[in-house]
Write a protein that holds these residues in place. Structure first.
Motif, short mmCIF file in Angstrom:
data_model
loop_
_atom_site.label_atom_id
_atom_site.label_comp_id
_atom_site.label_asym_id
_atom_site.label_seq_id
_atom_site.Cartn_x
_atom_site.Cartn_y
_atom_site.Cartn_z
N TYR A 1 0.81 -1.23 0.00
CA TYR A 1 0.00 0.00 0.00
C TYR A 1 0.84 1.28 0.00
O TYR A 1 0.39 2.31 0.46
N GLY A 2 2.04 1.18 -0.49
CA GLY A 2 2.89 2.36 -0.62
C GLY A 2 3.93 2.11 -1.70
O GLY A 2 3.82 1.17 -2.49
N ILE A 3 4.94 2.97 -1.75
CA ILE A 3 6.06 2.75 -2.66
C ILE A 3 7.34 2.82 -1.84
O ILE A 3 7.42 3.54 -0.83
N ASP A 4 8.35 2.06 -2.25
CA ASP A 4 9.65 2.05 -1.59
C ASP A 4 10.66 2.76 -2.48
O ASP A 4 10.79 2.43 -3.67
N ILE A 5 11.34 3.76 -1.91
CA ILE A 5 12.34 4.53 -2.64
C ILE A 5 13.69 4.24 -1.99
O ILE A 5 13.92 4.59 -0.83
N THR A 6 14.58 3.58 -2.72
CA THR A 6 15.89 3.22 -2.18
C THR A 6 16.83 4.41 -2.26
O THR A 6 16.72 5.27 -3.14
N GLY A 7 17.81 4.43 -1.34
CA GLY A 7 18.80 5.48 -1.33
C GLY A 7 19.81 5.24 -0.23
O GLY A 7 19.62 4.37 0.63
N ARG B 1 2.77 9.20 5.12
CA ARG B 1 3.55 8.40 6.05
C ARG B 1 4.93 8.13 5.46
O ARG B 1 5.05 7.82 4.26
N TYR B 2 5.94 8.25 6.29
CA TYR B 2 7.34 8.06 5.89
C TYR B 2 7.95 7.06 6.89
O TYR B 2 8.13 7.39 8.07
N ALA B 3 8.27 5.87 6.40
CA ALA B 3 8.67 4.79 7.31
C ALA B 3 10.12 4.34 7.09
O ALA B 3 10.75 4.70 6.07
N HIS B 4 10.62 3.56 8.07
CA HIS B 4 11.96 2.95 8.05
C HIS B 4 13.07 3.99 8.15
O HIS B 4 14.18 3.78 7.65
N ASN B 5 12.80 5.12 8.78
CA ASN B 5 13.81 6.16 8.90
C ASN B 5 14.90 5.75 9.88
O ASN B 5 14.66 5.01 10.84
N GLY B 6 16.11 6.31 9.64
CA GLY B 6 17.20 6.05 10.57
C GLY B 6 17.22 7.05 11.72
O GLY B 6 17.62 6.72 12.84
N SER C 1 12.32 -4.21 7.23
CA SER C 1 12.96 -3.66 6.04
C SER C 1 14.12 -4.56 5.62
O SER C 1 14.87 -5.06 6.46
N SER C 2 14.25 -4.76 4.33
CA SER C 2 15.33 -5.60 3.79
C SER C 2 16.54 -4.80 3.35
O SER C 2 17.53 -5.36 2.91
N GLY C 3 16.46 -3.46 3.45
CA GLY C 3 17.57 -2.60 3.06
C GLY C 3 17.18 -1.14 3.20
O GLY C 3 16.00 -0.80 3.43
N PRO C 4 18.14 -0.22 3.11
CA PRO C 4 17.85 1.22 3.30
C PRO C 4 16.85 1.72 2.24
O PRO C 4 17.11 1.61 1.04
N HIS C 5 15.76 2.26 2.69
CA HIS C 5 14.79 2.85 1.78
C HIS C 5 13.76 3.66 2.58
O HIS C 5 13.68 3.55 3.80
N CYS C 6 12.98 4.45 1.86
CA CYS C 6 11.85 5.21 2.45
C CYS C 6 10.56 4.61 1.94
O CYS C 6 10.30 4.60 0.73
#
Length: 333
Positions: free
Chosen positions: A213-219, A257-262, A287-292
């Motif tokens: 229900y969202g999109i994952d943006i890697t960075g 919503r902004y999730a998985h923040n460091g 989370s499987s890796g750094p992303h928003c």
């Protein structure tokens, strides 16, 4: 007895003598009865009073004529000024009409190419206006009476008030559109690429088909995560599978919503603007890796964030915020 004395008084005579001072001119005299003298003075007084009265009336007449002429000139001048002001007001109305037309268009191309501003234009002169033109052609003059001036002033004041109200409405509409633009999510929350789109996918942990229900943006870790619209921070803490989560409540029913923040950079209650850094990208939670992980909600219904990344979001009306943000409870990557 008294009557005889009165008759004797009025029959008395006075001698008027004219004596020359030089030469040997003859002295002249005249006997004048008292009744003649009294009659002469009464007649002289009446003539003088009557002459003064006529003179005063004549002076007042010309004074009133001059005053009326001056007043007519003033009224004519004021009427011409009102007409000029009315012409200016008409120009303002034309500009407002064009402005309202331009605000209805959706792109610069439509603004440049659209020629339908006057397609529904209507109007016409009033009966008083028609009669005034007829009188101008017949009498070779305009009606500049005081009543006409008052009427023109009242009409001008009424139309000016209407125009002011129209501009206030237009300003209010522009302010509302500005608020809608600022509150509507727009743009990317962080630079990068979309690693997992909105919709059905295989869960990276359970390997089962689930709806994302969202999109994952890697960075890279530490990349600033920015607010995509103006709003108020509703959640800023760790929340289950979301990890370190930021939830922003925008106006007009929107929330993001902004999730998985460091790292979280804002607190609950903070007001943020579009483009303001609210967190640093990380790898917390499920989370499987750094992303928003980015979600867009409106009135507690999920929306595909992809359209908001490009700015192709639905057109808004004069909607208001009817509900608070729903506390997230689903584990999502």
């Amino acid at each position: 007895m008294k009557g005889r004395k009165i008759r004797q008084f009025f029959t008395r005579r006075f001698t008027l003598m004219v004596v020359p001072h030089q030469g040997s001119g003859k002295t002249r005299q005249a006997n004048i009865p008292l009744s003649f003298i009294l009659t002469f003075f009464v007649a002289w007084t009446l003539i003088t009073c009557w002459g003064s009265y006529l003179s005063a009336r004549h002076i007042d007449y010309w004074r009133s004529q001059v005053s009326n002429k001056v007043l007519n000139l003033k009224v004519e001048y004021l009427t011409s000024q009102l007409d000029r002001s009315r012409d200016f007001l008409d120009e303002v109305k034309q500009v407002e009409h064009k402005l309202r037309g331009l605000l209805d268009y959706k792109s610069k191309y439509n603004i440049i190419t659209n020629q339908s501003l006057a397609s529904n234009a209507t109007g016409g002169p009033s009966l008083r206006d028609q009669n005034e033109i007829t009188g101008l052609l017949v009498k070779k003059g305009m009606d500049v009476s005081w009543e006409r001036l008052i009427e023109k002033a009242a009409a001008f004041r009424s139309e000016a008030q209407h125009q002011i109200q129209s501009y206030e409405d237009l300003e209010s509409w522009i302010q509302e559109q500005r608020a809608i633009y600022r509150a509507t999510p727009r743009g990317w929350p962080a630079p990068g690429r979309i690693s997992s789109p909105y919709g059905a996918r295989t869960d990276p942990f359970t390997k089962k088909r689930e709806y994302h229900y969202g999109i994952d943006i890697t960075g890279p870790i530490g990349t600033p995560v920015r607010a995509t619209g103006d709003g108020v921070i509703k959640i800023s803490n760790w929340h289950s599978g979301y990890g370190k989560l930021i939830v922003i409540q925008h106006k007009f029913g929107y929330s993001t919503r902004y999730a998985h923040n460091g790292r979280l950079l804002v607190r609950v209650g903070d007001k943020v603007k579009r483009g303001q850094a609210i967190a640093l990208l990380g790898n917390t939670g499920k989370s499987s890796g750094p992303h928003c992980h980015y979600e867009v909600w409106r009135y507690q219904k999920r929306h595909n964030p992809y359209a908001y990344l490009k700015g192709n979001f639905p057109k808004l009306g004069s909607e208001t915020n009817l509900s608070s943000i729903e506390t997230p409870s689903r584990n999502d990557s």
